[in-house]
Design an enzyme around this catalytic site. Structure first.
Site, mmCIF file in Angstrom:
data_model
loop_
_atom_site.group_PDB
_atom_site.id
_atom_site.type_symbol
_atom_site.label_atom_id
_atom_site.label_comp_id
_atom_site.label_asym_id
_atom_site.label_seq_id
_atom_site.Cartn_x
_atom_site.Cartn_y
_atom_site.Cartn_z
ATOM 1 N N LYS A 99 -4.613 0.736 3.017
ATOM 2 C CA LYS A 99 -3.943 1.884 2.835
ATOM 3 C C LYS A 99 -4.107 3.034 3.438
ATOM 4 C CE LYS A 99 -1.760 -0.321 -0.887
ATOM 5 N NZ LYS A 99 -2.044 -1.805 -0.230
ATOM 6 N N SER A 108 2.394 -4.261 2.438
ATOM 7 C CA SER A 108 2.538 -2.839 2.012
ATOM 8 C C SER A 108 2.205 -1.895 3.081
ATOM 9 C CB SER A 108 1.361 -2.675 0.931
ATOM 10 O OG SER A 108 -0.301 -2.755 1.638
#
Length: 143
Positions: free
Chosen positions: A100, A63
Site C-alpha cells: 500500500k 488493490s
C-alpha cells in the site's frame, strides 16, 4: 501472503547484462531506429541500490492497480530505504503482508490502497503493524 512465505531472490551477486540500443525510443512521433548495440547494461546497477537489503516479491490482487501494479507483477523491495508518506511500502498487518501507499492524514499514518474498491488501513493500536520495506521498482510484463 504470510511473513513466513517471504523468500529472497538471488539479486545480489548475480550478473545479468542486457544489450542497450544506442538510440532512444520516441514516445511521441516515430523516429528512425539505429541497428546496432552501444553497450551492455547490468540491471542490478540500475535497479538495486542496497543488494543485501533487497528482495523481489510478487503482487497478488488489485488493490494497487491505479499505482500501475497488476496481479503477477514483480516488486523490487528495498528494506534499507526509509519509509515516508507517499512511498509505496510492504507492511505486515496482523501477521499478513500487504502492499500500500504510506499516507499521513491529520497526524495519523494510514496504508492507502490505489483502488477505490478497498479501504485504507489505519496504523494504530488496533492493528499490529510494521513497515517491512519500500517498493523501489515495479516489473510489469507487457507481452
Amino acid at each position: 501472503m504470510s511473513l513466513h512465505s517471504i523468500q529472497p531472490v538471488g539479486i545480489a551477486g548475480s550478473n545479468c547484462q542486457i544489450p542497450v540500443a544506442n538510440s532512444r525510443v520516441s514516445a511521441g512521433f516515430p523516429s528512425p531506429a539505429d541497428d546496432y548495440v552501444e553497450r551492455h547494461l547490468d540491471l542490478n546497477d540500475k535497479l538495486i541500490r542496497h543488494p543485501s537489503a533487497t528482495f523481489l516479491m510478487k503482487v497478488e490482487g488489485d488493490s494497487m492497480i491505479n499505482a500501475g501494479m497488476q496481479n503477477g507483477d514483480l516488486l523490487i523491495v528495498d528494506r534499507a530505504i526509509q519509509p515516508a508518506p507517499g512511498k509505496i511500502v510492504i507492511a505486515a498487518v496482523n501477521g499478513e503482508l500487504t502492499v500500500k501507499r504510506l499516507a499521513l492524514h491529520q497526524g495519523c499514518y494510514w496504508l492507502q490502497p490505489e483502488n477505490p474498491k478497498y479501504q485504507a488501513i489505519p496504523l494504530n493500536e488496533s492493528n499490529d503493524c510494521f513497515i517491512w520495506g519500500v517498493v523501489s521498482h515495479i516489473i510489469h510484463q507487457c507481452a
